[in-house]
Design a protein around this motif. Sequence first.
Motif, mmCIF file in Angstrom:
data_model
loop_
_atom_site.group_PDB
_atom_site.id
_atom_site.type_symbol
_atom_site.label_atom_id
_atom_site.label_comp_id
_atom_site.label_asym_id
_atom_site.label_seq_id
_atom_site.Cartn_x
_atom_site.Cartn_y
_atom_site.Cartn_z
ATOM 1 N N HIS A 1 4.006 1.380 -1.021
ATOM 2 C CA HIS A 1 4.737 1.384 -2.277
ATOM 3 C C HIS A 1 3.904 1.991 -3.395
ATOM 4 C CE1 HIS A 1 7.551 -0.141 -5.316
ATOM 5 N NE2 HIS A 1 6.489 -0.546 -6.006
ATOM 6 N N VAL A 2 2.643 1.606 -3.480
ATOM 7 C CA VAL A 2 1.751 2.120 -4.512
ATOM 8 C C VAL A 2 1.478 3.606 -4.306
ATOM 9 C CG1 VAL A 2 -0.587 1.989 -5.451
ATOM 10 C CG2 VAL A 2 0.698 -0.116 -4.973
ATOM 11 N N ALA A 3 1.235 3.997 -3.052
ATOM 12 C CA ALA A 3 0.966 5.404 -2.765
ATOM 13 C C ALA A 3 2.158 6.278 -3.078
ATOM 14 C CB ALA A 3 0.569 5.545 -1.291
ATOM 15 N N THR A 4 3.346 5.780 -2.764
ATOM 16 C CA THR A 4 4.568 6.552 -3.042
ATOM 17 C C THR A 4 4.807 6.694 -4.533
ATOM 18 O OG1 THR A 4 5.553 5.761 -0.963
ATOM 19 C CG2 THR A 4 7.050 6.667 -2.623
ATOM 20 N N ALA A 5 4.557 5.611 -5.275
ATOM 21 C CA ALA A 5 4.748 5.655 -6.727
ATOM 22 C C ALA A 5 3.773 6.621 -7.399
ATOM 23 C CB ALA A 5 4.588 4.258 -7.304
ATOM 24 N N ALA A 6 2.610 6.821 -6.786
ATOM 25 C CA ALA A 6 1.587 7.674 -7.390
ATOM 26 C C ALA A 6 1.839 9.149 -7.125
ATOM 27 C CB ALA A 6 0.220 7.290 -6.839
ATOM 28 N N GLU A 7 2.736 9.462 -6.205
ATOM 29 C CA GLU A 7 2.988 10.864 -5.856
ATOM 30 C C GLU A 7 3.755 11.582 -6.956
ATOM 31 O OE1 GLU A 7 5.028 10.770 -2.153
ATOM 32 O OE2 GLU A 7 3.248 10.224 -0.994
ATOM 33 N N GLU B 1 0.836 -1.206 0.000
ATOM 34 C CA GLU B 1 0.000 0.000 0.000
ATOM 35 C C GLU B 1 0.861 1.242 0.000
ATOM 36 O OE1 GLU B 1 -2.512 -0.447 3.373
ATOM 37 O OE2 GLU B 1 -3.713 -2.064 2.489
#
Length: 219
Positions: free
Chosen positions: A213-219, A211
């Motif tokens: 990892h995905v949130a960080t990639a979306a920033e 979760e």
Amino acid sequence: MKVEIWSDVNCPFCYLGVSQFNEALGDFAHRGETEVIHRSFELDPDQPRGASGDVVEHLAEKYGFTREQAAQGELQIAEKAEQFGLPYVTVGRDFGDSFDMHRLVHFAAESGRAEDMLLALFHANFGEEGKLFGDRERLVRIAVYEGLDEAEVRAVLADETRYAQAVRDDEALARELRCQGVPYFVLDRHFVLSGAQPAEVYADFLRQGWEHHVATAAE
């Protein structure tokens, strides 16, 4: 997503913890997008090269136990291993210098076999009777069984400088990340989990990490 795992072949809790982590990873929806890196950590880096001794006597001396208390501790770990479906031999094993083993794991990593090598060493140490530490011929047999070239394995073991810096770099990184014991799991250099845990704890660790990892990639 990247998970780095520090462990030592001497460590029974690493044997249990890595097994349970792998069980959780096997059921993880994003296991194909998860890179696992095995890193070196010597429980006793001051052991003389090639040192080997009775594991129960070592535990008794290290922790100030009687031999009976140390033997009872081994039986308790064996019970936990049985719960996880792992073999665990409580007598006839040794404890010693794991530096060559760490070097072999780094060598195996070059052909994508680091985990295979590590798990084979864990099994040889905890699941089978007999001396492992200081027995280079047994190390050669284990490595060859895991698909490594015998001549290359012998060359690595004969030259103590090979992969030595890789081991030291792992241990320096462990200190930087404030790792004081193993097994030590670090996910994306953000989440940390230490000690041998049940598979469901590692599953939560992986889900939480994904979760983030995905949130960080979306920033």
